[in-house]
Design a protein around this motif. Structure first.
Motif, PDB file in Angstrom:
ATOM      1  N   TRP A  13      52.527  64.069  11.615  1.00 28.68           N
ATOM      2  CA  TRP A  13      53.336  65.265  11.362  1.00 28.68           C
ATOM      3  C   TRP A  13      52.716  66.482  12.046  1.00 28.68           C
ATOM      4  CZ3 TRP A  13      51.741  69.648   8.555  1.00 28.68           C
ATOM      5  CH2 TRP A  13      52.743  70.563   8.216  1.00 28.68           C
ATOM      6  N   TYR A  14      51.407  66.628  11.930  1.00 21.89           N
ATOM      7  CA  TYR A  14      50.718  67.772  12.538  1.00 21.89           C
ATOM      8  C   TYR A  14      50.771  67.706  14.063  1.00 21.89           C
ATOM      9  CZ  TYR A  14      46.948  70.851  14.041  1.00 21.89           C
ATOM     10  OH  TYR A  14      46.220  71.827  14.683  1.00 21.89           O
ATOM     11  N   GLU A  15      50.494  66.549  14.606  1.00 22.97           N
ATOM     12  CA  GLU A  15      50.447  66.424  16.071  1.00 22.97           C
ATOM     13  C   GLU A  15      51.829  66.540  16.698  1.00 22.97           C
ATOM     14  OE1 GLU A  15      48.267  62.787  16.671  1.00 22.97           O
ATOM     15  OE2 GLU A  15      46.348  63.876  16.789  1.00 22.97           O
ATOM     16  N   ASN A  16      52.853  66.242  15.927  1.00 23.27           N
ATOM     17  CA  ASN A  16      54.213  66.353  16.446  1.00 23.27           C
ATOM     18  C   ASN A  16      54.641  67.812  16.609  1.00 23.27           C
ATOM     19  OD1 ASN A  16      56.911  65.236  17.118  1.00 23.27           O
ATOM     20  ND2 ASN A  16      57.512  66.218  15.201  1.00 23.27           N
ATOM     21  N   ASP A  17      54.198  68.672  15.683  1.00 23.84           N
ATOM     22  CA  ASP A  17      54.604  70.072  15.750  1.00 23.84           C
ATOM     23  C   ASP A  17      53.741  70.887  14.790  1.00 23.84           C
ATOM     24  OD1 ASP A  17      56.053  72.356  16.387  1.00 23.84           O
ATOM     25  OD2 ASP A  17      57.469  72.058  14.741  1.00 23.84           O
ATOM     26  N   HIS A  18      53.103  71.929  15.288  1.00 25.04           N
ATOM     27  CA  HIS A  18      52.326  72.812  14.425  1.00 25.04           C
ATOM     28  C   HIS A  18      52.263  74.203  15.043  1.00 25.04           C
ATOM     29  CE1 HIS A  18      49.232  71.038  17.180  1.00 25.04           C
ATOM     30  NE2 HIS A  18      48.849  72.299  17.261  1.00 25.04           N
ATOM     31  N   ARG A  19      51.891  75.151  14.201  1.00 23.45           N
ATOM     32  CA  ARG A  19      51.772  76.522  14.697  1.00 23.45           C
ATOM     33  C   ARG A  19      50.667  76.587  15.753  1.00 23.45           C
ATOM     34  NH1 ARG A  19      50.643  79.544   9.168  1.00 23.45           N
ATOM     35  NH2 ARG A  19      49.381  77.641   8.995  1.00 23.45           N
ATOM     36  N   SER A  20      50.913  77.390  16.771  1.00 23.70           N
ATOM     37  CA  SER A  20      49.936  77.520  17.853  1.00 23.70           C
ATOM     38  C   SER A  20      49.103  78.776  17.651  1.00 23.70           C
ATOM     39  CB  SER A  20      50.650  77.578  19.205  1.00 23.70           C
ATOM     40  OG  SER A  20      49.720  77.755  20.254  1.00 23.70           O
ATOM     41  N   PHE A  21      47.800  78.591  17.525  1.00 27.67           N
ATOM     42  CA  PHE A  21      46.854  79.701  17.468  1.00 27.67           C
ATOM     43  C   PHE A  21      45.802  79.482  18.553  1.00 27.67           C
ATOM     44  CE2 PHE A  21      48.164  79.421  12.894  1.00 27.67           C
ATOM     45  CZ  PHE A  21      48.862  80.624  12.859  1.00 27.67           C
ATOM     46  N   PRO A  22      45.302  80.553  19.156  1.00 27.60           N
ATOM     47  CA  PRO A  22      44.349  80.364  20.263  1.00 27.60           C
ATOM     48  C   PRO A  22      43.095  79.604  19.853  1.00 27.60           C
ATOM     49  CG  PRO A  22      44.493  82.682  19.596  1.00 27.60           C
ATOM     50  CD  PRO A  22      45.620  81.976  18.947  1.00 27.60           C
ATOM     51  N   TRP A  23      42.647  79.767  18.606  1.00 28.76           N
ATOM     52  CA  TRP A  23      41.437  79.077  18.169  1.00 28.76           C
ATOM     53  C   TRP A  23      41.685  77.591  17.917  1.00 28.76           C
ATOM     54  CZ3 TRP A  23      43.467  83.458  15.874  1.00 28.76           C
ATOM     55  CH2 TRP A  23      44.281  83.259  14.751  1.00 28.76           C
TER      56      TRP A  23
ATOM     57  N   ARG B 123      38.165  67.375  12.663  1.00 28.90           N
ATOM     58  CA  ARG B 123      38.886  68.399  13.431  1.00 28.90           C
ATOM     59  C   ARG B 123      40.390  68.307  13.191  1.00 28.90           C
ATOM     60  NH1 ARG B 123      37.228  67.392  18.589  1.00 28.90           N
ATOM     61  NH2 ARG B 123      35.600  68.987  18.480  1.00 28.90           N
ATOM     62  N   VAL B 124      40.978  67.153  13.471  1.00 31.51           N
ATOM     63  CA  VAL B 124      42.429  67.037  13.336  1.00 31.51           C
ATOM     64  C   VAL B 124      42.845  67.026  11.871  1.00 31.51           C
ATOM     65  CG1 VAL B 124      42.451  64.502  13.427  1.00 31.51           C
ATOM     66  CG2 VAL B 124      44.486  65.802  14.116  1.00 31.51           C
ATOM     67  N   TRP B 125      42.043  66.376  11.019  1.00 34.91           N
ATOM     68  CA  TRP B 125      42.432  66.272   9.607  1.00 34.91           C
ATOM     69  C   TRP B 125      42.448  67.641   8.927  1.00 34.91           C
ATOM     70  CZ3 TRP B 125      44.688  62.936   6.486  1.00 34.91           C
ATOM     71  CH2 TRP B 125      44.656  63.198   5.114  1.00 34.91           C
ATOM     72  N   ASN B 126      41.398  68.412   9.103  1.00 35.84           N
ATOM     73  CA  ASN B 126      41.347  69.708   8.437  1.00 35.84           C
ATOM     74  C   ASN B 126      42.406  70.663   8.972  1.00 35.84           C
ATOM     75  OD1 ASN B 126      39.288  69.143   6.599  1.00 35.84           O
ATOM     76  ND2 ASN B 126      37.689  69.552   8.109  1.00 35.84           N
ATOM     77  N   ASN B 127      42.646  70.616  10.265  1.00 33.30           N
ATOM     78  CA  ASN B 127      43.748  71.413  10.804  1.00 33.30           C
ATOM     79  C   ASN B 127      45.079  70.985  10.190  1.00 33.30           C
ATOM     80  OD1 ASN B 127      43.007  73.488  12.674  1.00 33.30           O
ATOM     81  ND2 ASN B 127      42.340  71.921  14.126  1.00 33.30           N
TER      82      ASN B 127
END
Length: 305
Positions: A22-32, A182-186
């Protein structure tokens, strides 16, 4: 929510996979989120403390343009850093001072290299356990599960985790796949930030945990940072949850077949009969959870697809 111990889902691998996809398909984009530079991630974490993210985005860009790395920040006049902080309304000025001091430590005590583990990162000025773990996770993929207010809300609602810091941390660590901080916490922070907010958007945000979520099934969306709702036992929320669970076992059911499975005292023409149940499923239909069809002399209900 009950005070029972956390009971993990039957298929934790499916839970993990659903959230990450779900996250990798679409998420808010932040520079960090587009970098693994520990300096930039530390700057973003310090700026984000009690500051709205939309205000942080511009301030972050200006800050790293002016002081792009630890040598530049360590060499800066501290008064200039504090002035920047104040001008951008980033909260307590001591955070700017701590950030300046941390850059100086990286240069002077760590030979220009950031420490990589949560424990080692806490040696930097002003870096507490949460910030250290965030930097370790997002920069080095070496962190533990992040547990912030959003994550607590998600775990409390989805898996009935008691409102207890130790329980939240234990549950978060158990759910996080090894070596994927990294990916899980994001992902879990994104879930709490866009779907499982104080006013949840389960279907609108296509929450990947609806299949397992206790709150979604029962309609009880209280949480540690959300006022407790009215008593659950015997409430409309309880029967809404029963309707959803029952329909999950059948393709469709007529009202008089559904009713007895929802409450034992169902009587078609009684107080808790067809009209009561029709109102319940009508509310669920308005929420997009079920589909209701009048067919001949009957009303048929099924889960929305």
């Amino acid at each position: 929510m009950s005070e029972s111990a956390f009971s993990p889902p039957d298929d934790p691998a499916a839970v993990r996979r659903a959230l990450v996809e779900w996250y990798e398909n679409d998420h808010r984009s932040f520079p960090w989120r587009e970098t693994t530079d520990p300096y930039e991630i530390l700057v973003s974490e310090v700026m984000s403390q009690q500051t709205q993210l939309d205000r942080v985005v511009d301030a972050f860009a200006d800050f790293v343009e002016r002081w792009p790395d630890t040598p530049a920040l360590a060499a800066a006049d501290r008064a200039d850093v504090v002035s920047f902080w104040s001008d951008h309304s980033l909260g307590y000025n001591n955070r700017a001072q701590y950030l300046h001091e941390a850059a100086d430590q990286v240069e002077g005590e760590f030979d220009g290299e950031f420490p990589e583990t949560p424990d080692a990162l806490q040696e930097l000025q002003g870096v507490g356990p949460y910030t250290a773990n965030a930097v370790a996770s997002f920069a080095f993929n070496e962190g533990n599960a992040v547990v912030d207010t959003n994550v607590k809300r998600v775990l409390y609602r989805a898996f009935d985790v008691p409102d207890d810091d130790a329980a939240f941390e234990e549950t978060a660590d158990e759910l996080m796949p090894a070596g994927e901080s990294r990916v899980w916490n994001n992902a879990i922070m994104e879930l709490g930030g866009v779907a499982c907010t104080k006013t949840p958007s389960c279907d609108g945000s296509e929450c990947p945990w609806r299949t397992w979520c206790d709150a979604y099934a029962t309609g009880d969306f209280s949480a540690p940072d959300v006022p407790t709702q009215s008593p659950f036992e015997g409430s409309r929320r309880q029967f809404r949850g029963r309707v959803v669970r029952v329909l999950g076992e059948y393709d469709e059911l007529a009202l008089d077949d559904l009713g007895p499975r929802v409450r034992v005292d169902y009587s078609p023409d009684g107080e808790h009969g067809r009209e009561w149940l029709r109102g319940l499923v009508s509310d669920l239909a308005d929420d997009g959870l079920v589909a209701v069809e009048d067919r001949d002399d009957d009303t048929v209900v099924r889960l929305s697809r």
